[in-house]
Scaffold this motif. Structure first.
Motif, PDB file in Angstrom:
ATOM      1  N   GLY A  25     -21.016   4.403   6.608  1.00 44.52           N
ATOM      2  CA  GLY A  25     -22.377   4.547   6.133  1.00 44.52           C
ATOM      3  C   GLY A  25     -22.500   5.630   5.074  1.00 44.52           C
ATOM      4  O   GLY A  25     -23.379   5.572   4.228  1.00 44.52           O
ATOM      5  N   ASP A  26     -21.609   6.628   5.123  1.00 45.74           N
ATOM      6  CA  ASP A  26     -21.639   7.675   4.099  1.00 45.74           C
ATOM      7  C   ASP A  26     -21.062   7.163   2.785  1.00 45.74           C
ATOM      8  O   ASP A  26     -21.496   7.547   1.715  1.00 45.74           O
ATOM      9  N   TYR A  27     -20.065   6.308   2.891  1.00 39.41           N
ATOM     10  CA  TYR A  27     -19.376   5.774   1.722  1.00 39.41           C
ATOM     11  C   TYR A  27     -19.044   4.308   1.952  1.00 39.41           C
ATOM     12  O   TYR A  27     -18.905   3.860   3.071  1.00 39.41           O
ATOM     13  N   ARG A  28     -18.849   3.591   0.861  1.00 32.39           N
ATOM     14  CA  ARG A  28     -18.393   2.197   0.941  1.00 32.39           C
ATOM     15  C   ARG A  28     -17.008   2.120   0.317  1.00 32.39           C
ATOM     16  O   ARG A  28     -16.816   2.414  -0.853  1.00 32.39           O
ATOM     17  N   LEU A  29     -16.037   1.740   1.110  1.00 29.68           N
ATOM     18  CA  LEU A  29     -14.667   1.606   0.619  1.00 29.68           C
ATOM     19  C   LEU A  29     -14.545   0.325  -0.186  1.00 29.68           C
ATOM     20  O   LEU A  29     -15.106  -0.702   0.173  1.00 29.68           O
ATOM     21  N   ASN A  30     -13.786   0.392  -1.263  1.00 24.29           N
ATOM     22  CA  ASN A  30     -13.625  -0.757  -2.147  1.00 24.29           C
ATOM     23  C   ASN A  30     -12.192  -1.290  -2.041  1.00 24.29           C
ATOM     24  O   ASN A  30     -11.365  -1.053  -2.914  1.00 24.29           O
ATOM     25  N   PHE A  31     -11.926  -2.001  -0.943  1.00 24.97           N
ATOM     26  CA  PHE A  31     -10.592  -2.563  -0.710  1.00 24.97           C
ATOM     27  C   PHE A  31     -10.214  -3.547  -1.815  1.00 24.97           C
ATOM     28  O   PHE A  31      -9.134  -3.476  -2.382  1.00 24.97           O
ATOM     29  N   ALA A  32     -11.118  -4.486  -2.101  1.00 19.92           N
ATOM     30  CA  ALA A  32     -10.818  -5.536  -3.076  1.00 19.92           C
ATOM     31  C   ALA A  32     -10.561  -4.947  -4.453  1.00 19.92           C
ATOM     32  O   ALA A  32      -9.619  -5.340  -5.142  1.00 19.92           O
ATOM     33  N   GLY A  33     -11.383  -3.996  -4.857  1.00 19.91           N
ATOM     34  CA  GLY A  33     -11.216  -3.375  -6.168  1.00 19.91           C
ATOM     35  C   GLY A  33      -9.883  -2.656  -6.296  1.00 19.91           C
ATOM     36  O   GLY A  33      -9.187  -2.785  -7.310  1.00 19.91           O
ATOM     37  N   LEU A  34      -9.506  -1.911  -5.252  1.00 21.32           N
ATOM     38  CA  LEU A  34      -8.230  -1.197  -5.299  1.00 21.32           C
ATOM     39  C   LEU A  34      -7.065  -2.171  -5.342  1.00 21.32           C
ATOM     40  O   LEU A  34      -6.139  -2.001  -6.138  1.00 21.32           O
ATOM     41  N   ILE A  35      -7.097  -3.203  -4.518  1.00 16.38           N
ATOM     42  CA  ILE A  35      -5.990  -4.164  -4.500  1.00 16.38           C
ATOM     43  C   ILE A  35      -5.861  -4.866  -5.845  1.00 16.38           C
ATOM     44  O   ILE A  35      -4.751  -5.027  -6.370  1.00 16.38           O
ATOM     45  N   LEU A  36      -6.980  -5.271  -6.434  1.00 11.08           N
ATOM     46  CA  LEU A  36      -6.920  -5.911  -7.759  1.00 11.08           C
ATOM     47  C   LEU A  36      -6.347  -4.959  -8.803  1.00 11.08           C
ATOM     48  O   LEU A  36      -5.513  -5.344  -9.625  1.00 11.08           O
ATOM     49  N   GLU A  37      -6.776  -3.717  -8.770  1.00 10.38           N
ATOM     50  CA  GLU A  37      -6.271  -2.714  -9.714  1.00 10.38           C
ATOM     51  C   GLU A  37      -4.771  -2.492  -9.519  1.00 10.38           C
ATOM     52  O   GLU A  37      -4.009  -2.423 -10.491  1.00 10.38           O
ATOM     53  N   VAL A  38      -4.336  -2.423  -8.292  1.00  9.58           N
ATOM     54  CA  VAL A  38      -2.927  -2.193  -7.992  1.00  9.58           C
ATOM     55  C   VAL A  38      -2.079  -3.384  -8.432  1.00  9.58           C
ATOM     56  O   VAL A  38      -1.029  -3.217  -9.052  1.00  9.58           O
ATOM     57  N   ILE A  39      -2.531  -4.600  -8.118  1.00  8.16           N
ATOM     58  CA  ILE A  39      -1.770  -5.791  -8.489  1.00  8.16           C
ATOM     59  C   ILE A  39      -1.611  -5.882 -10.003  1.00  8.16           C
ATOM     60  O   ILE A  39      -0.541  -6.238 -10.505  1.00  8.16           O
ATOM     61  N   GLN A  40      -2.665  -5.551 -10.735  1.00  7.55           N
ATOM     62  CA  GLN A  40      -2.594  -5.613 -12.203  1.00  7.55           C
ATOM     63  C   GLN A  40      -1.632  -4.586 -12.769  1.00  7.55           C
ATOM     64  O   GLN A  40      -0.916  -4.854 -13.723  1.00  7.55           O
ATOM     65  N   ASN A  41      -1.616  -3.390 -12.194  1.00  7.35           N
ATOM     66  CA  ASN A  41      -0.843  -2.299 -12.770  1.00  7.35           C
ATOM     67  C   ASN A  41       0.497  -2.030 -12.092  1.00  7.35           C
ATOM     68  O   ASN A  41       1.355  -1.381 -12.678  1.00  7.35           O
ATOM     69  N   PHE A  42       0.661  -2.510 -10.868  1.00  2.52           N
ATOM     70  CA  PHE A  42       1.886  -2.265 -10.117  1.00  2.52           C
ATOM     71  C   PHE A  42       2.315  -3.558  -9.417  1.00  2.52           C
ATOM     72  O   PHE A  42       2.211  -3.688  -8.202  1.00  2.52           O
ATOM     73  N   PRO A  43       2.817  -4.527 -10.171  1.00  6.30           N
ATOM     74  CA  PRO A  43       3.145  -5.829  -9.581  1.00  6.30           C
ATOM     75  C   PRO A  43       4.185  -5.762  -8.464  1.00  6.30           C
ATOM     76  O   PRO A  43       4.237  -6.651  -7.614  1.00  6.30           O
ATOM     77  N   GLU A  44       4.973  -4.702  -8.410  1.00  7.30           N
ATOM     78  CA  GLU A  44       5.969  -4.579  -7.347  1.00  7.30           C
ATOM     79  C   GLU A  44       5.328  -4.422  -5.968  1.00  7.30           C
ATOM     80  O   GLU A  44       5.951  -4.710  -4.953  1.00  7.30           O
TER      81      GLU A  44
END
Length: 195
Positions: A100-119
């Protein structure tokens, strides 16, 4: 200060802000150390990210195994993971964040990681395969015990459930209310129920 404390602090920031918008200075501040203290354990921000993601994936694997290998019936387990969002609650607890204090952005982080760190994709795929296997095993047991319909394909059904769980992480608050999650679970159960 331990490597694990730094890892958790970094993971918290990556899930809140995204990898791109977090610096080593930010991580050091969050962990309560100097930037130089990070270099005692890590050689770069990328190394911190990889360690943080593997840390999270390891814990998710263990949590899925725990949830889907318990003695509860499949309906109770699915209700826990779909309607009650147990994995999200677990993540907030793991990272020391009050929900409730914060909203974690799982999808955003995973998309960012896949784009920049394909390994990292290989580790994500491995996690998905392990989650799917845990779900499928529980579904097969439920079919054998007559808890759910036995004419369904347990593998395809496990993928459907995993897709639902992952998809919830990308939905905004309007489509992810407790009432809608309960309705999703009720509809899923109508599909599974052996009537």
């Amino acid at each position: 200060m331990t490597k694990e404390n730094i890892t958790i602090a970094a993971l918290r920031l990556f899930l809140l802000r995204g990898y791109k918008y977090v610096s080593l200075v930010d991580i050091a501040g969050e962990a309560g150390i100097t930037k130089g203290g990070i270099y005692h354990y890590f050689g770069s921000k990328e190394e911190v990210l990889c360690t943080a993601l593997h840390y999270l994936f390891d814990r998710f694997e263990a949590k899925y195994q725990e949830l889907f290998s318990c003695s509860q019936g499949v309906r109770e387990i699915l209700d826990t993971v779909i309607a009650e969002r147990e994995m999200e609650r677990y993540t907030y607890q793991l990272l020391g964040i009050r929900k409730g204090d914060y909203r974690l952005n799982f999808a955003g982080l995973i998309l960012e990681v896949i784009q920049n760190f394909p390994e990292i994709q290989g580790r994500i795929d491995r996690n998905h395969a392990l989650f799917c296997q845990a779900i499928e095993t529980k579904l097969k047991q439920a079919m054998e015990q007559g808890e759910i319909r036995s004419d369904l394909d347990s593998h395809a059904l496990a993928i459907l459930i995993l897709t639902m769980l992952n998809g919830q992480n990308s939905l905004g608050e309007q489509l992810n209310t407790p009432l809608l999650r309960k309705q999703m679970m009720d509809n899923l159960w109508q599909l599974l129920d052996r009537k």
